[in-house]
Scaffold this motif. Sequence first.
Motif, mmCIF file in Angstrom:
data_model
loop_
_atom_site.group_PDB
_atom_site.id
_atom_site.type_symbol
_atom_site.label_atom_id
_atom_site.label_comp_id
_atom_site.label_asym_id
_atom_site.label_seq_id
_atom_site.Cartn_x
_atom_site.Cartn_y
_atom_site.Cartn_z
ATOM 1 N N GLN A 1 30.497 34.591 57.343
ATOM 2 C CA GLN A 1 30.041 33.581 58.302
ATOM 3 C C GLN A 1 30.108 32.168 57.718
ATOM 4 O OE1 GLN A 1 26.712 34.859 60.926
ATOM 5 N NE2 GLN A 1 26.459 36.547 59.457
ATOM 6 N N ASN A 2 31.280 31.870 57.165
ATOM 7 C CA ASN A 2 31.572 30.524 56.690
ATOM 8 C C ASN A 2 32.863 30.053 57.350
ATOM 9 O OD1 ASN A 2 29.663 29.406 54.458
ATOM 10 N ND2 ASN A 2 29.874 31.579 53.937
ATOM 11 N N GLN A 3 33.532 29.125 56.731
ATOM 12 C CA GLN A 3 34.797 28.611 57.257
ATOM 13 C C GLN A 3 35.911 28.761 56.221
ATOM 14 O OE1 GLN A 3 34.232 24.654 58.868
ATOM 15 N NE2 GLN A 3 32.262 25.192 59.755
ATOM 16 N N VAL A 4 35.834 29.819 55.466
ATOM 17 C CA VAL A 4 36.823 30.091 54.421
ATOM 18 C C VAL A 4 38.142 30.500 55.068
ATOM 19 C CG1 VAL A 4 37.372 31.522 52.420
ATOM 20 C CG2 VAL A 4 35.016 30.783 52.821
ATOM 21 N N SER A 5 39.232 29.875 54.664
ATOM 22 C CA SER A 5 40.553 30.175 55.224
ATOM 23 C C SER A 5 41.468 30.888 54.228
ATOM 24 C CB SER A 5 41.229 28.884 55.705
ATOM 25 O OG SER A 5 41.375 27.966 54.634
ATOM 26 N N ARG A 6 41.053 31.025 52.994
ATOM 27 C CA ARG A 6 41.857 31.692 51.960
ATOM 28 C C ARG A 6 41.076 32.848 51.354
ATOM 29 N NH1 ARG A 6 42.225 31.830 46.503
ATOM 30 N NH2 ARG A 6 40.424 30.438 46.328
ATOM 31 N N PHE A 7 41.702 34.004 51.309
ATOM 32 C CA PHE A 7 41.048 35.156 50.694
ATOM 33 C C PHE A 7 41.002 34.952 49.178
ATOM 34 C CE2 PHE A 7 40.880 39.331 48.752
ATOM 35 C CZ PHE A 7 39.885 39.952 49.489
ATOM 36 N N PRO A 8 39.826 35.022 48.554
ATOM 37 C CA PRO A 8 39.711 34.764 47.103
ATOM 38 C C PRO A 8 40.200 35.941 46.263
ATOM 39 C CG PRO A 8 37.572 35.309 48.008
ATOM 40 C CD PRO A 8 38.511 35.269 49.174
ATOM 41 N N LEU A 9 41.514 36.107 46.231
ATOM 42 C CA LEU A 9 42.111 37.250 45.544
ATOM 43 C C LEU A 9 41.800 37.253 44.055
ATOM 44 C CD1 LEU A 9 44.016 39.723 45.722
ATOM 45 C CD2 LEU A 9 45.920 38.145 45.300
ATOM 46 N N GLU A 10 41.636 36.078 43.465
ATOM 47 C CA GLU A 10 41.398 36.010 42.018
ATOM 48 C C GLU A 10 40.130 36.741 41.594
ATOM 49 O OE1 GLU A 10 39.556 32.434 43.987
ATOM 50 O OE2 GLU A 10 41.543 33.390 44.019
ATOM 51 N N LEU A 11 39.231 36.987 42.524
ATOM 52 C CA LEU A 11 37.978 37.663 42.177
ATOM 53 C C LEU A 11 38.160 39.167 41.985
ATOM 54 C CD1 LEU A 11 35.470 35.838 44.563
ATOM 55 C CD2 LEU A 11 35.998 35.326 42.177
ATOM 56 N N VAL A 12 39.237 39.720 42.556
ATOM 57 C CA VAL A 12 39.441 41.172 42.491
ATOM 58 C C VAL A 12 40.769 41.553 41.858
ATOM 59 C CG1 VAL A 12 37.955 41.665 44.458
ATOM 60 C CG2 VAL A 12 40.371 41.165 44.848
ATOM 61 N N LYS A 13 41.639 40.577 41.616
ATOM 62 C CA LYS A 13 42.947 40.864 41.034
ATOM 63 C C LYS A 13 42.797 41.305 39.587
ATOM 64 C CE LYS A 13 47.616 38.907 41.028
ATOM 65 N NZ LYS A 13 48.432 37.691 41.284
ATOM 66 N N GLU A 14 43.795 42.036 39.103
ATOM 67 C CA GLU A 14 43.695 42.727 37.824
ATOM 68 C C GLU A 14 43.281 41.832 36.661
ATOM 69 O OE1 GLU A 14 43.637 45.563 35.012
ATOM 70 O OE2 GLU A 14 43.899 45.919 37.159
ATOM 71 N N LYS A 15 43.990 40.754 36.396
ATOM 72 C CA LYS A 15 43.744 39.975 35.187
ATOM 73 C C LYS A 15 42.678 38.903 35.354
ATOM 74 C CE LYS A 15 48.370 40.742 33.325
ATOM 75 N NZ LYS A 15 49.619 40.121 32.817
ATOM 76 N N THR A 16 42.340 38.569 36.574
ATOM 77 C CA THR A 16 41.318 37.535 36.797
ATOM 78 C C THR A 16 40.066 38.101 37.441
ATOM 79 O OG1 THR A 16 42.330 36.995 38.944
ATOM 80 C CG2 THR A 16 43.074 35.744 37.027
ATOM 81 N N ARG A 17 39.951 39.384 37.513
ATOM 82 C CA ARG A 17 38.862 40.057 38.204
ATOM 83 C C ARG A 17 37.523 39.850 37.517
ATOM 84 N NH1 ARG A 17 39.871 46.190 38.023
ATOM 85 N NH2 ARG A 17 41.566 45.552 39.397
ATOM 86 N N LEU A 18 36.480 39.738 38.350
ATOM 87 C CA LEU A 18 35.116 39.832 37.837
ATOM 88 C C LEU A 18 34.834 41.313 37.614
ATOM 89 C CD1 LEU A 18 33.254 37.247 40.130
ATOM 90 C CD2 LEU A 18 34.127 36.917 37.811
ATOM 91 N N GLU A 19 34.701 41.693 36.369
ATOM 92 C CA GLU A 19 34.730 43.105 35.996
ATOM 93 C C GLU A 19 33.676 43.952 36.699
ATOM 94 O OE1 GLU A 19 36.883 44.820 34.286
ATOM 95 O OE2 GLU A 19 38.134 43.038 34.066
ATOM 96 N N LYS A 20 32.530 43.395 36.984
ATOM 97 C CA LYS A 20 31.450 44.173 37.578
ATOM 98 C C LYS A 20 31.407 44.074 39.099
ATOM 99 C CE LYS A 20 29.660 45.539 33.649
ATOM 100 N NZ LYS A 20 29.594 46.981 33.268
ATOM 101 N N LEU A 21 32.242 43.245 39.688
ATOM 102 C CA LEU A 21 32.171 43.005 41.128
ATOM 103 C C LEU A 21 32.572 44.253 41.905
ATOM 104 C CD1 LEU A 21 31.585 40.719 43.167
ATOM 105 C CD2 LEU A 21 34.051 40.325 43.269
ATOM 106 N N SER A 22 31.666 44.744 42.737
ATOM 107 C CA SER A 22 31.931 45.939 43.549
ATOM 108 C C SER A 22 31.787 45.675 45.041
ATOM 109 C CB SER A 22 30.977 47.070 43.140
ATOM 110 O OG SER A 22 29.627 46.686 43.340
ATOM 111 N N LEU A 23 31.345 44.464 45.413
ATOM 112 C CA LEU A 23 31.217 44.123 46.828
ATOM 113 C C LEU A 23 31.591 42.651 47.026
ATOM 114 C CD1 LEU A 23 28.466 45.148 49.332
ATOM 115 C CD2 LEU A 23 29.252 42.784 49.261
ATOM 116 N N LEU A 24 32.570 42.428 47.900
ATOM 117 C CA LEU A 24 32.983 41.073 48.256
ATOM 118 C C LEU A 24 33.087 41.008 49.776
ATOM 119 C CD1 LEU A 24 34.027 38.230 47.673
ATOM 120 C CD2 LEU A 24 36.323 39.206 47.393
#
Length: 511
Positions: free
Chosen positions: A179-202
Amino acid sequence: MTFPCSVGEPSLGSSCVSRGAPLQGVLRLLPLALLLPWATGSTLNCHKTCICASNIVSCSRMNLTSIPFSLPVYTAVLDVSYNTITRLRAEWTMIKLEKLHNLLLSHNGMSFISSEAFLYVTQLRYLDLSYNSLRQLEEVMFEPLVQLEVLLLYKNRISQIDRTAFTGLNKLQKLYLSQNQVSRFPLELVKEKTRLEKLSLLDVSSNKVKVLPIQELKILPAWIKNGLYFHDNPFACNCDLYNMLAHWHIRRLTSAVDFKDDYTCVLPDTQKTKVAVFDLNGDCMNCSTVKAEDQETYLDQTLILNCDTRHRDMNKTWMIPGNVLVTLGGNHSTKVLKDGRLEISSVQPEDSGIYTCFAVSEALNETLYVTVKVHNFTLNGDDETLNTAYTTLVGCLASVILVLIYLYLTPCRCFCCPVYSKAKSQQEDSIHSSGLSTTPTHEDLGTKAGLSRHVAFIDGKDLQGQNGKVNPDAEEDLEDREQEGRRDRGRRQKSDAESISSVCSDTPIVV
């Protein structure tokens, strides 16, 4: 030393500064004097301003414009929601609150957060900034929060997110950006080399994302995809989007199952019609219906099967076709790797079948089935397969050609064929003649005479009748015998016998 002020004397609060006091001391007290009016008005009051219960301080719905000053150092939970704190400055607390792990700032209309606002609360594990008016998340904004596990940012006006905004949040498990106005999916948060290691919900649902990085999302582990929520966004309809979500639904991933009806997209028509993504396999776009995928391999290859569970860090055991449990040491060519995957080395046709993975954790028991198909041929270095169906077809065609050559391009060998019968008769006659007589063969005789081999060469004395006279019927008998020979051409059994019976005479007679 201070004393009551006289007229014209400088004052500080309710006291006066002695005329003899050094100027340096006055300057040292001046900052405190400047802070006292603000601090006095916002000083924590557990009887009127807030409610204090042990290490919990609740100041919700108190019409505050700033966070109360002088918070106890033992504060673990601070709730200042439902107020009008529009700006979170760096000096909102001047002491380190090392025990503060929950901070609730929702429903304040907050539009500004200082980049140094969290320097003194580095032990936060839960931060609620929902229902505010934040418009952007700047770089390294939350970097001091190295222990943060849950960050709530939903229901703001966020349209810009710096790629480094969440740098340093190595223990972040849940991030809510819906419920914001985000227009770009933040892939860097879940992608292999830039992932937040503990992130399980986005959660980026109910935003303005039009395009998803589908290929990158497909290769993510199931435990990450299980917690990716992006429903209620204005996606453009296409079969790739349907294919991905349909696979997630088959795997019973929570993000696809719980919000199945909320995944919509816009058709490429003039009316910009909004339809459900899961209806794209119907009349809307006629996308191919998705079915469970099988694992395919070739002879002598090494195959690794993933036990792609919906939760992370589960204990996994495998069972191969035939309900045989794979032990730690392995079963023949199969063994369980340290990360829970199953390795099958040098696969053979008998390795085809259904493999079962049992995953167990404190929160979930999950059973996964992987169907393996082994093609009965190898894969060469050029990545081209030698198709057995093709080789079988080539073999069949070659066989047909050989049969046709045999039938139409070889001499006739059946007994009913005149040519074959003639050749066979010549061969048999030659054999009989060479074996039983020293006289010239029938073929030689026929060649010399220029006639059929049924023409007989008879001595003149055979034409004589009684008393040495010529028999008048001899010529007629010879003609009759020639005609009979012509009628019996091709029937060799009888003539062979007659020829054999006459080999002992002085003059051979061929019939």
